[in-house]
Each structure stands twice: as structure tokens, then as C-alpha cells.
Enzyme design. Structure first.
Site, PDB file in Angstrom:
ATOM      1  N   LYS A   1       0.701  -1.434   0.006  1.00  0.00           N
ATOM      2  CA  LYS A   1       0.080  -0.050   0.053  1.00  0.00           C
ATOM      3  C   LYS A   1       0.685   1.387  -0.047  1.00  0.00           C
ATOM      4  O   LYS A   1       0.623   2.199  -0.479  1.00  0.00           O
ATOM      5  CB  LYS A   1      -0.855  -0.004   1.089  1.00  0.00           C
TER       6      LYS A   1
ATOM      7  N   GLU B   1     -10.044   7.186   3.301  1.00  0.00           N
ATOM      8  CA  GLU B   1     -11.194   6.319   4.055  1.00  0.00           C
ATOM      9  C   GLU B   1     -10.189   4.921   4.318  1.00  0.00           C
ATOM     10  O   GLU B   1      -9.346   4.640   3.644  1.00  0.00           O
ATOM     11  CB  GLU B   1     -12.312   6.003   3.441  1.00  0.00           C
TER      12      GLU B   1
ATOM     13  N   SER C   1       1.780  -9.871  -0.912  1.00  0.00           N
ATOM     14  CA  SER C   1       1.321  -8.431  -0.567  1.00  0.00           C
ATOM     15  C   SER C   1       1.625  -7.759   0.612  1.00  0.00           C
ATOM     16  O   SER C   1       1.845  -6.595   0.667  1.00  0.00           O
ATOM     17  CB  SER C   1      -0.113  -8.101  -1.100  1.00  0.00           C
TER      18      SER C   1
END
Ligand SMILES: *Cc1c(COP(=O)(O)O)cnc(C)c1O
Length: 397
Positions: free
Chosen positions: A93, A115, A381
Site C-alpha cells: 500500500k 477512508e 502483498s
């Protein structure tokens, strides 16, 4: 070998029939302005220099492409793990938030809103806001604030304001609505930093480009480590779809590379407790773009379920909807139990404790048959630190 179909967004953010920017009139100017400038910014030399320098020295890239020998032996093929788990903050991310914070700075924005569901994107956003000294407001469903206390504490420690969303089910969808409301009220000084390849155009394309560093590196790394200059398969888990979009990006037009996306089916596709959007969803509009989503007959969004908070999303990015519809990518699904099995398998065979999300991608090893000389790249990930409480309960540790 090369095909002529365009799998990328066109100038209106359409991927075939999917994508676009379905936003209320009040949001139109914000989205339209970003649409006009985003490509010019991220393709500029100045941006690329700053972005690449931060990826190298702050995030710790390039992330290794690791030939997992014992796993390869077990599945009788060559399994390469793309180690996004080794990035700063523990997942892919940060690639996106580092990029978008630079876009926000170029636009002169002073206030960042985001968010978050489980809090992973909130933490990655709060991290880059601290790095740049920008104000950070994170909207989070009130129920998620309760469930994800460690991430709430991280965000606060990093200087972010966490605002609980009290409406609806008090989860991700409600946090998104609050963030959009904020953006409508503060169009001048505020940048909305979205965490996956979802939302109105240009977000899906912008986020895919900022995650494309994953496939850019896989390309040269596979060449360095094998006789071939391409992998036979690239496999990734899909929540909104950003790690998958980044893993696929530079291979979309190369038919030699088979693309595999793994969704979370929770307790099972037909259990009513699932997040397998492609398997059970239908076409509709969610978060400003046309895609597949989980909805009732009268178009209400169905609350998704997966043991992994990052895959617990009722939609899927519009690019993935198109990759599914055109058959360019194959979609699989993995249950909670499948994923837990591979958490333990990777841990015991390779000494790597993965995030629950990433373990879903590993399940492809069980569901597909690969050839002995195939190069199968699986994007790992994130790391499992955040999931230790689940592992302690499930594995009686
Ligand atoms: C958030 C997250 C995901 C899911 O998000 P995508 O946008 O689908 O990539 C997957 N893995 C980890 C570790 C995450 O934190």
C-alpha cells in the site's frame, strides 16, 4: 504474442464497458481537475525522480523476487515470491500513498483525507502525511475503529485524526461516504487519497500506475534469474485490486504471461458470508465507477465477509472487471480455511509469515496445475504481523 486490445484506461477512464466517473455534481469539479492533471504530473521527470528516490530509500525497493525452493519442490514448478511484505509498513500500500502524496503536494494541497477499513490504508496514508508534514484525516467505520485498535493507535501516533463513521453498518462503505462528503465541502485545499484501484476515474488508473513498480521490477528480476525474459504466470490476491493491478501492469499486453487473480470467498461462495465479487456479483456502480459488485436484487450493497480485512470489499476495480470479462485474467477464489492452510505452509516451508490476504494468492498452487519448468510469480502483498491475533486463535499458539 502481442495483442491489440487495450486493457488500460481510455481518456474517459473506461476499461471496455467498466470504469468511468459516476459522481454527484458537487464532486464533478474536483474529479475533473484531477483527471486533467494527473498524467502530466506522474509522467514528469521531476515527479519520477522524487517518487523513485522515496521508493528506494524510504520504502526499501526494489523488493526481492525470491525463488521459494521448498515450495517449488512441493508443487513441482518454480515459485517466485514478489516480496512486497518487506516494504516499509509491511505491504504494497505504501507504493501508492508515497505516489499520491507527491501528486497532492504538486497540486498545493494542505489537507489529506482517506477512508480505511481495517486500517492498513489509513496507516500507509498517515505515514506519508507525517513524512511530508501534511494534515491527515482518516474516516473509519465506528465498528472498524473498535475492531482494529492497534491500527487506530498507529494512525494517531503518526499524527492523524481518526474520525469514526457512525452511519449505516459503521464499516468501510460508510467511511467512504463520509470521506466523499468531506471532499465536497473542502474542494480547494483537500486531496482525497484513495487506497486501491477503485473510485471514479482517474483513481483506478492513477493507483495502477503507482503500483506498476511491482511488475516493472518483476520484469528485470525474472530476466536476471531465469533463461526467459517473462514469467509464465503472475498471481495476486484481489480486494479492490491494487496489488494485482500493479503486478499485472507491464504484462497486460504480453499474451505469454498468464494472469491469475484470487478473490476471498470467506466461508464459501454460496455461504452468504463471502467477498468473492466476481463469483457472485453483478454489474452496477460503486464508489463512482461501473464494475462488478455484490448487491441485492434492488441494488443495495451486500456486506462482504472474509477473514482477511483487506479483501473484505463488496466491489472490484473496473480494470479487473474488464480483465475478467475479456478472459485476459483468470479468477479463482479461496476460502478462509484455504488461506489459513497456506499461511502455515509458507511459514513452515520458507520461514515467511504472510498476511492473510497474501495467503489467498498462494492458494492458486493448490487450485491450478503448473508445469515443471514454468516460472510462477506470486505477489506476497504483505507480512503477517498484523494478523498475529487471528493466527494465535486459529493455530492455538
Ligand atoms: C489492503 C491489502 C490487500 C488488498 O488490497 P488490493 O487493493 O486488492 O491490493 C492485499 N494485501 C494486503 C497485505 C493488504 O494490506
Amino acid at each position: 504474442m502481442a495483442n491489440t486490445y487495450n486493457y488500460h484506461a481510455d481518456e474517459n477512464g473506461m476499461y471496455g464497458e467498466f470504469g468511468g466517473a459516476y459522481v454527484p455534481e458537487m464532486l464533478y469539479p474536483n474529479v475533473e481537475n484531477l483527471k486533467k492533471v494527473y498524467l502530466g504530473i506522474i509522467e514528469s521527470d521531476e515527479f519520477q525522480q522524487e517518487y523513485k528516490a522515496l521508493l528506494k530509500d524510504y520504502v526499501g525497493r526494489p523488493s526481492p523476487l525470491y525463488l521459494a525452493k521448498r515450495l517449488s519442490e512441493k508443487y513441482n514448478t518454480n515459485v517466485y515470491l514478489k516480496r512486497e511484505d518487506l516494504n516499509h509498513t509491511g505491504a504494497h500500500k505504501i507504493n501508492n500513498t508515497v505516489g499520491q502524496i507527491l501528486v497532492a503536494k504538486k497540486l498545493g494541497k494542505k489537507r489529506i483525507i482517506a477512508e480505511t477499513g481495517a486500517g492498513q490504508h489509513g496507516v500507509a496514508t498517515a505515514t506519508v502525511c507525517a513524512l511530508m508534514g501534511l494534515e491527515c484525516i482518516v474516516y473509519m467505520g465506528e465498528l472498524d475503529v473498535q475492531r482494529q485498535a492497534p491500527n487506530v493507535a498507529r494512525m494517531r501516533m503518526l499524527g492523524a485524526t481518526v474520525v469514526p463513521a457512525m452511519s449505516g453498518n459503521r464499516t468501510l462503505k460508510d467511511a467512504t461516504n463520509e470521506a466523499l462528503r468531506d471532499w465536497i465541502c473542502n474542494p480547494e485545499d483537500t486531496f482525497y487519497l484513495i487506497g486501491s484501484v477503485v473510485g471514479p476515474h482517474p483513481y483506478p488508473d492513477m493507483v495502477a500506475r503507482l503500483q506498476a513498480i511491482i511488475s516493472e521490477e518483476i520484469k528485470w528480476q525474472i530476466k536476471e534469474q531465469t533463461e526467459k525474459d517473462y514469467p509464465d504466470y503472475v498471481v495476486a490476491c484481489v480486494g479492490g485490486g491494487s496489488n494485482a493491478a500493479g503486478s499485472f501492469f507491464h504484462f497486460l499486453d504480453d499474451d505469454r504471461v498468464k494472469l491469475v487473480a484470487v478473490e476471498a470467498s470467506g466461508l464459501g461462495i454460496d455461504s452468504g458470508e463471502t467477498a468473492a465479487t466476481i463469483a457472485i456479483g453483478s454489474k452496477g456502480i460503486i464508489h463512482g465507477s461501473k464494475t462488478f459488485l455484490m448487491q441485492t436484487d434492488d441494488g443495495q450493497i451486500v456486506e462482504p465477509y472474509s477473514i482477511s480485512a483487506g479483501l473484505d470489499y463488496p466491489g472490484i476495480g473496473p480494470q479487473h472487471a474488464n480483465l475478467f470479462q475479456t478472459g485476459r485474467a483468470q479468477f479463482l477464489s479461496a476460502t478462509d480455511d484455504d488461506a489459513l492452510e497456506f499461511v502455515m505452509e509458507l511459514t513452515r516451508l520458507e520461514g515467511i509469515i504472510p498476511a492473510l490476504e497474501s495467503a489467498h494468492a498462494m492458494v492458486a498452487l493448490k487450485k491450478m496445475t503448473f508445469k515443471k519448468d514454468d516460472a510462477v510469480v506470486i505477489t506476497l502483498s504483505g507480512r503477517g504481523d498484523k494478523d498475529m491475533e487471528t493466527y494465535m486463535n486459529r493455530f492455538n499458539l
